[in-house]
Design a protein around this motif. Structure first.
Motif, short mmCIF file in Angstrom:
data_model
loop_
_atom_site.label_atom_id
_atom_site.label_comp_id
_atom_site.label_asym_id
_atom_site.label_seq_id
_atom_site.Cartn_x
_atom_site.Cartn_y
_atom_site.Cartn_z
N ARG A 31 23.75 -133.45 82.31
CA ARG A 31 24.40 -134.03 81.13
C ARG A 31 24.32 -133.03 79.99
O ARG A 31 23.39 -132.24 79.91
N THR A 77 20.67 -135.94 95.47
CA THR A 77 21.58 -136.25 94.37
C THR A 77 20.96 -135.75 93.09
O THR A 77 19.73 -135.82 92.90
N CYS A 78 21.79 -135.24 92.22
CA CYS A 78 21.28 -134.79 90.92
C CYS A 78 22.36 -134.96 89.87
O CYS A 78 23.54 -135.14 90.19
N GLU A 79 21.95 -135.00 88.62
CA GLU A 79 22.92 -135.13 87.55
C GLU A 79 22.63 -134.13 86.45
O GLU A 79 21.48 -133.77 86.19
N GLN A 91 31.73 -138.64 87.01
CA GLN A 91 31.75 -137.76 85.84
C GLN A 91 32.24 -138.51 84.61
O GLN A 91 32.94 -139.50 84.69
N THR A 123 28.71 -136.04 81.56
CA THR A 123 27.83 -136.05 82.73
C THR A 123 28.58 -135.69 84.01
O THR A 123 29.80 -135.90 84.11
N ARG A 124 27.86 -135.12 84.95
CA ARG A 124 28.37 -134.87 86.30
C ARG A 124 27.29 -135.34 87.26
O ARG A 124 26.14 -134.93 87.15
N LYS A 125 27.69 -136.20 88.21
CA LYS A 125 26.75 -136.65 89.25
C LYS A 125 27.13 -135.93 90.54
O LYS A 125 28.28 -136.02 90.99
#
Ligand SMILES: [Zn+2]
Ligand SMILES: [Zn+2]
Length: 416
Positions: A289, A285-287, A325, A216-218
Motif C-alpha cells: 500500500r 499472499t502479500c499486499e 487493487q 493497494t495491490r493484493k
C-alpha cells in the motif's frame, strides 16, 4: 419508494447477505425492483469482464449460493443467469434535458462473517438478521437500496443529462470495480460518484468526499518446484519453500519511501508436502500500500524482482497474480461544492464535513480515477449511519433513516 418500501428492501437484502462475486439473489432482487421503470438494464459480460479474476468462486461455491438464492425465493431462471454470467448490473436512466452523464457506484457484497445473535442487535430484534454465514457489516445493503431508491425517485426524468448506476460486486477485497472498468462500464461517464455509509458518524452527518487514502495491490505468488526424497536425493529437488521464505524476508526488507507513506505485508504462506520431501510448492499472499499511486506500482515491481530472484536461485518457477487493487482518491473541488450545496438544502442534514481522509481502501477510487483520466470529475460521498458497532464487526448496523437522506442528497444533486 416510501420509507417502508426502502427499509423492506434493505432488510430483504440484509437477511440474504451474499459475499463477493456471489451476489446472485441480490442481483435478481435489484432487477425485480426495477421492473416497469423507464430504465435500460445491462448485465452479464456487457458490464463485467471476469476473465482475469484470481480466486473466483469455484463452480461448487457458485452452485451452493445459487441454490441458496432460489431457496430464499428468487426465480430460478434469473438466479442461474447471474450465477453463470456474473452479478454486476448497469442501469441507465435518461433525463429529459441534455446535460452531464452521471455515474454512481453502489456495491452489493457482504462479508464472510457471522452476524451477532444478541437480542439487542437491531436486525435480530426486528427479525431480519442474516443466518447464512455472510453479513452486511459494511452497509452495502443500504448502498444497493440507495441505488434502487434513487432510480425510483427520478423516473419523472425531470433532470439534465443521464444517470448510470453501477451495481458492483466484490468491493470487499477490492476486486469488483476493475472487472466493470475492463468491460467499459465507466467509459462514458462525466461525473463519477460513490456513496458509502459512515458507521461512526451520527445520522444527519454528511462528508462531501473522501480524499487521499492508500492505493493497494493484493498479490498471490505461486512457487512451483520439484519434489524429491529429502535424504535419498535432495539435490534432485527444487525447493519452493525456500524460494518463498527468502521472498518473504526480502519483501519485508524493502526500503520505505521518502516521498510517500507505504505499507507491506506478507499475509499468508503455505508450503510443502511432507516432512521427508523437498517442498515442491508454496503459495504466498502479500499486499503493498502507498499514499501515492506510482509508489505502489514501484513497490510491486520490487516485490516481483525479489520473488523472481529467489525463484531463480532455487531453480523453481514463479507466477505472480494481482488479486485486488485500489487507488488513492483525489476528488474534484467543483463536484464537492455541488454535493455540499445539495446537502445543505435538506433539513435532516445536521452536519457537513467537506472532506475526510480515507482510512482504508475502496475500489470505487479506480472508477473515479478512470473517469478523471478521461477528462471527467469524481467524488466519494459519505452519509452518517450511526452504527452501534464498527464497520466489519458483528454488531455493525445502519440506522435506516440514513437511506432516504442519501437519496435526497443525490436527487438534489442530479436535479441541480
Ligand atoms: Zn467494508
Ligand atoms: Zn464498504
Amino acid at each position: 419508494m416510501d420509507f417502508e418500501q426502502l427499509t423492506a428492501f434493505r432488510r430483504e437484502l440484509h437477511r440474504n447477505a451474499e459475499p463477493a462475486f456471489l451476489e446472485i439473489g441480490t442481483a435478481t432482487r435489484i432487477e425485480r425492483e426495477l421492473d416497469g421503470l423507464p430504465v435500460r438494464v445491462l448485465t452479464g459480460r456487457a458490464v463485467q469482464d471476469l476473465s482475469p479474476v484470481v480466486n473466483f468462486p469455484s463452480e461448487a461455491t457458485l452452485d451452493e449460493w445459487a441454490a441458496r438464492a432460489v431457496d430464499s425465493g428468487v426465480p430460478e431462471e434469473r438466479a442461474r443467469y447471474f450465477r453463470d454470467n456474473g452479478t454486476a448490473l448497469v442501469v441507465d436512466l435518461m433525463g429529459a434535458r441534455p446535460g452531464p452523464r452521471w455515474g454512481l457506484r453502489v456495491d452489493m457484497d457482504a462479508l464472510p462473517m457471522r452476524e451477532s445473535a444478541d437480542a439487542g442487535h437491531f436486525p435480530v430484534a426486528n427479525g431480519f438478521a442474516s443466518t447464512n454465514g455472510a453479513m452486511h457489516a459494511c452497509g452495502h445493503d443500504a448502498h444497493t437500496t440507495i441505488g434502487v431508491g434513487l432510480l425510483h425517485r427520478l423516473t419523472d426524468r425531470d433532470f439534465a443529462g443521464s444517470l448510470r448506476i453501477l451495481f458492483q460486486p466484490a468491493e470487499e477485497g477490492v476486486r469488483g470495480a476493475q472487472t466493470m472498468i475492463d468491460a467499459g462500464a465507466a467509459d462514458d461517464i462525466d461525473h463519477m460518484l460513490a456513496v458509502h455509509m459512515a458507521g461512526d458518524m451520527a445520522v444527519g452527518g454528511v462528508v462531501g468526499s473522501f480524499t487521499g487514502g492508500l492505493a493497494t495491490r493484493k498479490l498471490k505468488i505461486d512457487f512451483v518446484g520439484k519434489a524429491s526424497h529429502a535424504a535419498g536425493a535432495p539435490e534432485a529437488g527444487r525447493n519452493a519453500l525456500l524460494a518463498a521464505s527468502t521472498s518473504a524476508l526480502g519483501i519485508m526488507g524493502l526500503p520505505r519511501f521518502s516521498s510517500a507513506d507505504t505499507r507491506l505485508n506478507v499475509g499468508t504462506l503455505v508450503a510443502g508436502d511432507g516432512v521427508n520431501i523437498v517442498p515442491s510448492s508454496a503459495v504466498m499472499t502479500c499486499e503493498a500500500r502507498a499514499s501515492d499511486d506510482e509508489v505502489v506500482d514501484e513497490l510491486v515491481d520490487r516485490v516481483r524482482a525479489i520473488a523472481e530472484g529467489a525463484a531463480l536461485a532455487q531453480g523453481v518457477r514463479v507466477n505472480i497474480a494481482l488479486m485486488g487493487q485500489s487507488a488513492t482518491v483525489a476528488p474534484d473541488d467543483e463536484l464537492i461544492d455541488l454535493i455540499v450545496k445539495a446537502a445543505e438544502t435538506h433539513r435532516e442534514v445536521t452536519e457537513i464535513v467537506r472532506t475526510q481522509v480515507l482510512a482504508g481502501s475502496d475500489d470505487a477510487n479506480l472508477l473515479i480515477r478512470h473517469v478523471q483520466r478521461r477528462g471527467g470529475m469524481g467524488a466519494y460521498l459519505m452519509v452518517g449511519a450511526g452504527s452501534p458497532g464498527p464497520h466489519h464487526s458483528e454488531t455493525f448496523d445502519v440506522a435506516e433513516e440514513s437511506i432516504p437522506i442519501a437519496i435526497d442528497i443525490l436527487e438534489s444533486l442530479l436535479r441541480g
